[in-house]
Structures are given as C-alpha cells and as structure tokens.
Design a protein around this motif. Sequence first.
Motif, PDB file in Angstrom:
ATOM      1  N   TRP A 284      53.717  21.512  44.140  1.00 58.36           N
ATOM      2  CA  TRP A 284      52.551  20.771  44.626  1.00 58.36           C
ATOM      3  C   TRP A 284      51.429  21.673  45.128  1.00 58.36           C
ATOM      4  O   TRP A 284      50.248  21.305  45.080  1.00 58.36           O
ATOM      5  CB  TRP A 284      52.961  19.781  45.712  1.00 58.36           C
ATOM      6  CG  TRP A 284      53.337  20.382  47.035  1.00 58.36           C
ATOM      7  CD1 TRP A 284      54.577  20.784  47.424  1.00 58.36           C
ATOM      8  CD2 TRP A 284      52.472  20.619  48.148  1.00 58.36           C
ATOM      9  NE1 TRP A 284      54.541  21.269  48.709  1.00 58.36           N
ATOM     10  CE2 TRP A 284      53.258  21.186  49.186  1.00 58.36           C
ATOM     11  CE3 TRP A 284      51.103  20.432  48.382  1.00 58.36           C
ATOM     12  CZ2 TRP A 284      52.730  21.555  50.422  1.00 58.36           C
ATOM     13  CZ3 TRP A 284      50.571  20.801  49.607  1.00 58.36           C
ATOM     14  CH2 TRP A 284      51.379  21.351  50.611  1.00 58.36           C
ATOM     15  N   ARG A 285      51.752  22.878  45.557  1.00 56.64           N
ATOM     16  CA  ARG A 285      50.711  23.766  46.088  1.00 56.64           C
ATOM     17  C   ARG A 285      49.759  24.269  45.004  1.00 56.64           C
ATOM     18  O   ARG A 285      48.671  24.759  45.318  1.00 56.64           O
ATOM     19  CB  ARG A 285      51.346  24.945  46.815  1.00 56.64           C
ATOM     20  CG  ARG A 285      52.009  24.569  48.127  1.00 56.64           C
ATOM     21  CD  ARG A 285      52.597  25.779  48.834  1.00 56.64           C
ATOM     22  NE  ARG A 285      53.192  25.431  50.111  1.00 56.64           N
ATOM     23  CZ  ARG A 285      54.419  24.947  50.260  1.00 56.64           C
ATOM     24  NH1 ARG A 285      55.186  24.761  49.181  1.00 56.64           N
ATOM     25  NH2 ARG A 285      54.886  24.648  51.453  1.00 56.64           N
ATOM     26  N   VAL A 286      50.158  24.164  43.749  1.00 55.87           N
ATOM     27  CA  VAL A 286      49.276  24.594  42.654  1.00 55.87           C
ATOM     28  C   VAL A 286      47.992  23.777  42.663  1.00 55.87           C
ATOM     29  O   VAL A 286      46.897  24.302  42.436  1.00 55.87           O
ATOM     30  CB  VAL A 286      50.003  24.460  41.295  1.00 55.87           C
ATOM     31  CG1 VAL A 286      49.037  24.657  40.134  1.00 55.87           C
ATOM     32  CG2 VAL A 286      51.136  25.489  41.204  1.00 55.87           C
ATOM     33  N   PHE A 287      48.116  22.469  42.924  1.00 55.96           N
ATOM     34  CA  PHE A 287      46.952  21.598  43.012  1.00 55.96           C
ATOM     35  C   PHE A 287      47.039  20.806  44.321  1.00 55.96           C
ATOM     36  O   PHE A 287      47.086  19.575  44.328  1.00 55.96           O
ATOM     37  CB  PHE A 287      46.883  20.650  41.809  1.00 55.96           C
ATOM     38  CG  PHE A 287      46.639  21.356  40.499  1.00 55.96           C
ATOM     39  CD1 PHE A 287      45.438  22.012  40.266  1.00 55.96           C
ATOM     40  CD2 PHE A 287      47.605  21.365  39.511  1.00 55.96           C
ATOM     41  CE1 PHE A 287      45.202  22.667  39.068  1.00 55.96           C
ATOM     42  CE2 PHE A 287      47.378  22.007  38.306  1.00 55.96           C
ATOM     43  CZ  PHE A 287      46.169  22.667  38.082  1.00 55.96           C
ATOM     44  N   ALA A 288      47.056  21.536  45.412  1.00 55.71           N
ATOM     45  CA  ALA A 288      47.286  20.915  46.719  1.00 55.71           C
ATOM     46  C   ALA A 288      46.201  19.923  47.099  1.00 55.71           C
ATOM     47  O   ALA A 288      46.433  19.032  47.932  1.00 55.71           O
ATOM     48  CB  ALA A 288      47.387  22.005  47.793  1.00 55.71           C
ATOM     49  N   GLY A 289      45.032  20.029  46.517  1.00 57.59           N
ATOM     50  CA  GLY A 289      43.939  19.137  46.874  1.00 57.59           C
ATOM     51  C   GLY A 289      43.989  17.779  46.205  1.00 57.59           C
ATOM     52  O   GLY A 289      43.221  16.880  46.561  1.00 57.59           O
ATOM     53  N   TRP A 290      44.893  17.591  45.253  1.00 58.83           N
ATOM     54  CA  TRP A 290      44.989  16.299  44.575  1.00 58.83           C
ATOM     55  C   TRP A 290      45.547  15.232  45.509  1.00 58.83           C
ATOM     56  O   TRP A 290      46.419  15.515  46.353  1.00 58.83           O
ATOM     57  CB  TRP A 290      45.889  16.411  43.353  1.00 58.83           C
ATOM     58  CG  TRP A 290      45.263  17.113  42.189  1.00 58.83           C
ATOM     59  CD1 TRP A 290      43.969  17.524  42.067  1.00 58.83           C
ATOM     60  CD2 TRP A 290      45.919  17.488  40.971  1.00 58.83           C
ATOM     61  NE1 TRP A 290      43.781  18.131  40.848  1.00 58.83           N
ATOM     62  CE2 TRP A 290      44.950  18.117  40.158  1.00 58.83           C
ATOM     63  CE3 TRP A 290      47.221  17.355  40.491  1.00 58.83           C
ATOM     64  CZ2 TRP A 290      45.242  18.608  38.899  1.00 58.83           C
ATOM     65  CZ3 TRP A 290      47.517  17.838  39.233  1.00 58.83           C
ATOM     66  CH2 TRP A 290      46.542  18.457  38.439  1.00 58.83           C
ATOM     67  N   GLU A 291      45.098  14.009  45.354  1.00 61.32           N
ATOM     68  CA  GLU A 291      45.633  12.898  46.141  1.00 61.32           C
ATOM     69  C   GLU A 291      47.115  12.709  45.818  1.00 61.32           C
ATOM     70  O   GLU A 291      47.514  12.729  44.654  1.00 61.32           O
ATOM     71  CB  GLU A 291      44.860  11.622  45.822  1.00 61.32           C
ATOM     72  CG  GLU A 291      45.274  10.434  46.673  1.00 61.32           C
ATOM     73  CD  GLU A 291      44.476   9.192  46.362  1.00 61.32           C
ATOM     74  OE1 GLU A 291      44.693   8.167  47.041  1.00 61.32           O
ATOM     75  OE2 GLU A 291      43.622   9.231  45.444  1.00 61.32           O
ATOM     76  N   ASN A 292      47.922  12.549  46.854  1.00 62.84           N
ATOM     77  CA  ASN A 292      49.373  12.375  46.727  1.00 62.84           C
ATOM     78  C   ASN A 292      50.067  13.608  46.132  1.00 62.84           C
ATOM     79  O   ASN A 292      51.143  13.497  45.550  1.00 62.84           O
ATOM     80  CB  ASN A 292      49.716  11.147  45.854  1.00 62.84           C
ATOM     81  CG  ASN A 292      49.232   9.857  46.450  1.00 62.84           C
ATOM     82  OD1 ASN A 292      49.309   9.663  47.657  1.00 62.84           O
ATOM     83  ND2 ASN A 292      48.707   8.976  45.618  1.00 62.84           N
ATOM     84  N   ALA A 293      49.475  14.777  46.281  1.00 61.11           N
ATOM     85  CA  ALA A 293      50.046  15.974  45.661  1.00 61.11           C
ATOM     86  C   ALA A 293      51.397  16.366  46.264  1.00 61.11           C
ATOM     87  O   ALA A 293      52.292  16.806  45.540  1.00 61.11           O
ATOM     88  CB  ALA A 293      49.084  17.150  45.790  1.00 61.11           C
ATOM     89  N   GLU A 294      51.563  16.193  47.579  1.00 63.15           N
ATOM     90  CA  GLU A 294      52.761  16.715  48.244  1.00 63.15           C
ATOM     91  C   GLU A 294      53.920  15.726  48.163  1.00 63.15           C
ATOM     92  O   GLU A 294      53.813  14.593  48.624  1.00 63.15           O
ATOM     93  CB  GLU A 294      52.463  17.033  49.707  1.00 63.15           C
ATOM     94  CG  GLU A 294      53.620  17.711  50.409  1.00 63.15           C
ATOM     95  CD  GLU A 294      53.275  18.170  51.806  1.00 63.15           C
ATOM     96  OE1 GLU A 294      54.146  18.742  52.472  1.00 63.15           O
ATOM     97  OE2 GLU A 294      52.124  17.942  52.249  1.00 63.15           O
ATOM     98  N   PRO A 295      55.057  16.160  47.592  1.00 58.18           N
ATOM     99  CA  PRO A 295      56.232  15.278  47.516  1.00 58.18           C
ATOM    100  C   PRO A 295      56.970  15.230  48.847  1.00 58.18           C
ATOM    101  O   PRO A 295      56.751  16.065  49.731  1.00 58.18           O
ATOM    102  CB  PRO A 295      57.091  15.957  46.441  1.00 58.18           C
ATOM    103  CG  PRO A 295      56.756  17.409  46.575  1.00 58.18           C
ATOM    104  CD  PRO A 295      55.303  17.470  46.961  1.00 58.18           C
ATOM    105  N   VAL A 296      57.854  14.260  48.990  1.00 57.21           N
ATOM    106  CA  VAL A 296      58.677  14.163  50.196  1.00 57.21           C
ATOM    107  C   VAL A 296      59.694  15.297  50.226  1.00 57.21           C
ATOM    108  O   VAL A 296      59.930  15.916  51.262  1.00 57.21           O
ATOM    109  CB  VAL A 296      59.392  12.793  50.246  1.00 57.21           C
ATOM    110  CG1 VAL A 296      60.365  12.739  51.421  1.00 57.21           C
ATOM    111  CG2 VAL A 296      58.364  11.666  50.342  1.00 57.21           C
TER     112      VAL A 296
END
Length: 323
Positions: A284-296
């Motif tokens: 997720w850090r590759v495109f951390a700025g995307w909405e909902n990028a970070e998984p649980v």
Amino acid sequence: MDGGADLERLARGYRGFARHCAAGGSPAYARICEEVARDGEVLGLVASLPRGNKRQPNLLLGAVRYLGGPVQGWGPWRAWLVGHWEQVRRVVMERHTQTNEVRRCTALLPVLAGVPGPLALLEVGASAGLCLYPDRYRYSFDGGAQVGPAGSPVLLECATSGGVPVPERVPRVVWRAGVDLNPLDAGAEEDVRWLEALVWPGREEAGRRARLRGAASVVAADPPLLVEGDLVERVGAVAALAPAGATLVVFHSAVLAYLSQERREEFVRVVGALEGRWVANEGWRVFAGWENAEPVVETDFTVAVDGRVVAYAGEHGQSLAWV
C-alpha cells in the motif's frame, strides 16, 4: 553517508524485513535477519555491495539458498555466508529479486473477469511470466467449485471476504507479453531454480514450490513474448504490439516498490496514456495517497484498477478482501 550511518540504515532494513518474515510465516528468515542486523561483520559484507537493490535481504537470502546454503539456524547460516562470500556476491550481482508467485492470479481473476474481452495481457516486472496465464490455471475460492481448465496442473486456492465477485469462468486471453530488466525462461532449469530459491522457508514453502513448478510447465509449453528493458521506457512500445480488437490490460504485482518515487510517477503517466486498463497489486505504501490504500492487515497488498482501490490481497494470493 558515513560508514556508521550506512550500517545503521542497513540494520534497520534487515530488522524491518525480519518483522515482515515473521508475519509472513517464515520464522527461520526472521531470526536470520534479526541477527544480521546485530552482526557488524555481516553488515560490513552487505555494505560492500552496491547501494540500492543489491543489498535487499530477499536477494541475499535467495543467493544463499540458490548456492545450497543452510536456511535453518543463524549459526550455520552465518558461517556458510562468510565462508562462501565471493560466490554469494557473484550471484547477488548477477541476479535480481524476481519472486513469481503464481497464486497472485487469484487477485487478478475477479478483476479481469469484469473487463470486456478478449484480453491482451501485458505484465511489467514479469520475471518468467508465470502470472501472464490466469486463464490456464484452476481456482477455488473459499473451497468452492473449481473455475478454469480441468486439466491444468496448477490449483490456486484463496479465502475471500467482503463480497468478492468470484467469476464462473476464466477470461479469454488472446495475447500476452511481459517487460522485465532480466526476463527469466520458464523452460530453463537454472532460472526456475532461482525462482525456487526466492521462496521463503516455512509452512507455505511446499505449496509455493509445487505451484511454481506447475506454472513453469504451463509457461514453458507456450512461452509469452518477454522483452528485456526498463518498464517505464518499454511499456508503451510493447503495448503497441497488442492485437486490434482485444482489450489491453497492463498489470503488475510487487514491482513498483523497487522504483523511486519519481519513476513511479513517470510510470503512472505513461500507463495512463495507453488505451486499456491498468491493474496494480502492490504494497500500500507504493501509492499511499490513494483513497482506501491502506489494508487492515499490514502485509496485504492493495489491488487497484485504473488508480481506484478495489480489494486487498494476501501478498502470496492466499486471501482476497473486496472493498
């Protein structure tokens, strides 16, 4: 950067990879990387390698395995590494981290099934191209009925949540190609052995090796077009080779983390200008700025279509959670 700061940066990287291995079911590699971070002599050997990707823990660990070194226990591993350093260094300099985890196709299949076909697949960072054959493998989601050709030697199992749109059939693929800095040949024993060396020891090891061998046999029987070169520079020219009447899908898994932020942004511009769809399966850090990028789940990958996050996938394709 002075020597002390360089070693401390390396140590932090190996400690971080140790945590990743522990979460990923490889306690042996977790212990080894923790000890590397504490060992000045071993850190010095690693620091003698060129800065950047050649110092990656996964590459060093894979080189030791490739050469027949031990993977269980820090003491034997350390002694073997120091005693065979020049051989290890040679493999590190010649090879690249190119994990080709075919079960990642479980994250691709529900996405590809929703794209109007027939499909022309182009994978950047393709390695040996094993993930270019999602239509040649069998799938079982949540232990349900199998999807895909009954005679395939590869079965990909995946647990789902969140209402994954599990397809009833595999998509029709009429063209497949890949770009890689160092393409591997699924029909070459040494290249397949290198891919096996990149498999972590642990509870998933036997299954991953079996899937890798089965997928390699599929690819070797009908090799794709694999083009050597930088993915940013070559993707446009290779995409232009896709046949008319097919929907181009450019995709990648666990690749863009190896690019600088500037190169990632350039890749997004290039792929955005192509006629087709873009599927990303990355940390997720590759495109951390995307909405909902970070998984649980921290170790999960984020799956996105044309820059819109649609799911989170286990890093080895073992799970898929729809957004």
